[in-house]
Design a protein around this motif. Structure first.
Motif, PDB file in Angstrom:
ATOM      1  N   GLY A 273       0.831  -1.196   0.000  1.00  0.00           N
ATOM      2  CA  GLY A 273       0.000   0.000   0.000  1.00  0.00           C
ATOM      3  C   GLY A 273       0.863   1.242   0.000  1.00  0.00           C
ATOM      4  O   GLY A 273       2.016   1.231   0.449  1.00  0.00           O
ATOM      5  N   GLY A 274       0.322   2.336  -0.507  1.00  0.00           N
ATOM      6  CA  GLY A 274       1.109   3.535  -0.739  1.00  0.00           C
ATOM      7  C   GLY A 274       1.800   4.103   0.481  1.00  0.00           C
ATOM      8  O   GLY A 274       2.933   4.590   0.392  1.00  0.00           O
ATOM      9  N   VAL A 275       1.165   4.050   1.645  1.00  0.00           N
ATOM     10  CA  VAL A 275       1.779   4.605   2.848  1.00  0.00           C
ATOM     11  C   VAL A 275       3.024   3.816   3.239  1.00  0.00           C
ATOM     12  O   VAL A 275       4.033   4.387   3.668  1.00  0.00           O
ATOM     13  CB  VAL A 275       0.765   4.645   4.009  1.00  0.00           C
ATOM     14  CG1 VAL A 275       1.437   5.035   5.324  1.00  0.00           C
ATOM     15  CG2 VAL A 275      -0.368   5.618   3.699  1.00  0.00           C
ATOM     16  N   LEU A 276       2.966   2.495   3.075  1.00  0.00           N
ATOM     17  CA  LEU A 276       4.091   1.652   3.488  1.00  0.00           C
ATOM     18  C   LEU A 276       5.163   1.546   2.405  1.00  0.00           C
ATOM     19  O   LEU A 276       6.354   1.457   2.726  1.00  0.00           O
ATOM     20  CB  LEU A 276       3.580   0.264   3.873  1.00  0.00           C
ATOM     21  CG  LEU A 276       2.667   0.231   5.099  1.00  0.00           C
ATOM     22  CD1 LEU A 276       2.139  -1.177   5.352  1.00  0.00           C
ATOM     23  CD2 LEU A 276       3.395   0.743   6.341  1.00  0.00           C
ATOM     24  N   THR A 277       4.778   1.538   1.133  1.00  0.00           N
ATOM     25  CA  THR A 277       5.793   1.434   0.078  1.00  0.00           C
ATOM     26  C   THR A 277       6.524   2.751  -0.150  1.00  0.00           C
ATOM     27  O   THR A 277       7.560   2.774  -0.817  1.00  0.00           O
ATOM     28  CB  THR A 277       5.172   0.958  -1.246  1.00  0.00           C
ATOM     29  OG1 THR A 277       4.147   1.873  -1.657  1.00  0.00           O
ATOM     30  CG2 THR A 277       4.576  -0.431  -1.094  1.00  0.00           C
ATOM     31  N   ALA A 278       6.025   3.859   0.421  1.00  0.00           N
ATOM     32  CA  ALA A 278       6.747   5.133   0.316  1.00  0.00           C
ATOM     33  C   ALA A 278       8.028   5.120   1.140  1.00  0.00           C
ATOM     34  O   ALA A 278       8.896   5.988   0.952  1.00  0.00           O
ATOM     35  CB  ALA A 278       5.850   6.285   0.768  1.00  0.00           C
ATOM     36  N   ARG A 279       8.152   4.153   2.052  1.00  0.00           N
ATOM     37  CA  ARG A 279       9.355   3.938   2.866  1.00  0.00           C
ATOM     38  C   ARG A 279       9.739   5.174   3.672  1.00  0.00           C
ATOM     39  O   ARG A 279      10.889   5.635   3.648  1.00  0.00           O
ATOM     40  CB  ARG A 279      10.538   3.471   1.998  1.00  0.00           C
ATOM     41  CG  ARG A 279      10.276   2.251   1.131  1.00  0.00           C
ATOM     42  CD  ARG A 279       9.638   1.095   1.883  1.00  0.00           C
ATOM     43  NE  ARG A 279      10.367   0.666   3.036  1.00  0.00           N
ATOM     44  CZ  ARG A 279      11.272  -0.326   3.024  1.00  0.00           C
ATOM     45  NH1 ARG A 279      11.525  -0.969   1.891  1.00  0.00           N
ATOM     46  NH2 ARG A 279      11.882  -0.681   4.112  1.00  0.00           N
TER      47      ARG A 279
END
Length: 334
Positions: A273-279
């Motif tokens: 998901g975007g929040v987690l893959t934004a690192r």
């Protein structure tokens, strides 16, 4: 077995792929968001059908001639209860037919989209075991254990105990910024950073613009990266929100591991998901530290491949495909 039609549908977009039995991706297409809770089942499935039709057209360009669909593997957001999965599976089975196709109706399996993320992050071969947490617009978690045991959450908002995801974080940031600006709360740099993102001088102007629709409500998600930037700058309120998000991700993962009796096993905890893959470093560090204490044998994996890969892998599992088919499919999405 015919070709596989794999579908991953989220709130903002739908991806469909047509995959041969040997793992070759023959065609793909993208459609709009899948929102049966607001559009209704029939109109929502119209979106899926359009994406599937586009993928089949692309596949026929690659491999001319009739295509027989053997199986449809659809991993869908907002399919939160088994009854919803069954309803959507029946509707898809009624509709999915390739133009010029042949054979009887395909088998159809519908699962929540968290299972696509989980499968994409699990190794191929053997019985799957692990949990996945997706944190995009919202937050959800699922898990699999040997013997086919599953863990899942309703994940339909506050009434099911959820906290977090990009849209929720944006709302929380607005709440704290509004109270800082009008004196009801303590100071936070969010009170300047959020309106500044939209070129506005302060929170009063931002609140008015959002209320009167001068800023599209869909743009609220843009405030989540602003929150993380402010947190990186050391703001206590913003940091507390990021730390709470880390706590919620780990709470879901650990609860699923416990339910599946995998808390002491060396299994993957797949994040997507975007929040987690934004690192974001602060979020990553928070998750890693909490997992190290609560599930020390868990192996964290962040999956950035398109979730439609997971939907297709589930179909290959069902067909007991050879190892080379998995390798070919994964190489396409590498």
């Amino acid at each position: 077995m015919g070709v596989i039609v794999a579908v991953d549908a989220g709130n903002s977009k739908t991806d469909a792929a047509v995959v041969a039995a040997d793992g070759t991706v023959l065609g793909s297409a993208r459609g709009g968001g899948f929102q049966p809770q607001t559009a209704g089942v029939e109109r929502a499935v119209d979106v899926l059908q359009a994406a599937v039709t586009g993928a089949l057209a692309a596949a026929r360009a690659t491999r001319p001639g009739p295509l027989r669909i053997g199986h449809v593997s659809a991993c869908l957001a907002n399919a939160d209860f088994p009854a919803e999965e069954e309803l959507l599976a029946a509707e898809l089975a009624r509709r999915v037919r390739p133009a010029g196709g042949q054979g009887g109706p395909p088998s159809v399996e519908v699962a929540n989209d968290t299972f696509a993320l989980l499968r994409a992050g699990l190794p191929d071969g053997g019985e799957p075991a692990g949990v996945a947490v997706v944190c995009g617009a919202g937050i959800n978690c699922c898990g699999l254990a040997p013997g086919g045991r599953r863990a899942r959450f309703a994940a339909i908002g506050r009434i099911s105990g959820d906290w977090g995801g990009g849209l929720h974080l944006a709302e929380e940031a607005l709440w704290w910024a509004a109270r800082a600006a009008d004196g009801r709360g303590g100071p936070t740099a969010l009170a300047h950073a959020l309106p500044a993102h939209f070129g506005l001088p302060g929170m009063a102007e931002l609140i008015e613009a959002l209320h009167l629709g001068r800023i599209d409500p869909a743009r609220r998600h843009e405030l989540t990266p602003v929150l993380f930037a402010v947190a990186d700058g050391g703001d206590a309120v913003a940091r507390a929100l990021v730390e709470r998000q880390a706590e919620e991700v780990v709470a879901m993962a650990v609860t699923a591991l416990r339910r599946l009796e995998l808390l002491d096993a060396a299994v993957p905890v797949v994040l997507g998901g975007g929040v987690l893959t934004a690192r974001h470093a602060l979020l990553d560090e928070g998750i890693a530290g909490l997992l190290a204490r609560r599930a020390p044998r868990a192996v964290t994996r962040v999956v950035t491949a398109p979730p439609v890969l997971g939907a297709a892998l589930l179909a290959l599992d069902r067909a007991a495909a050879p190892t080379r088919a998995y390798a070919r499919l994964r190489s396409h999405y590498a």
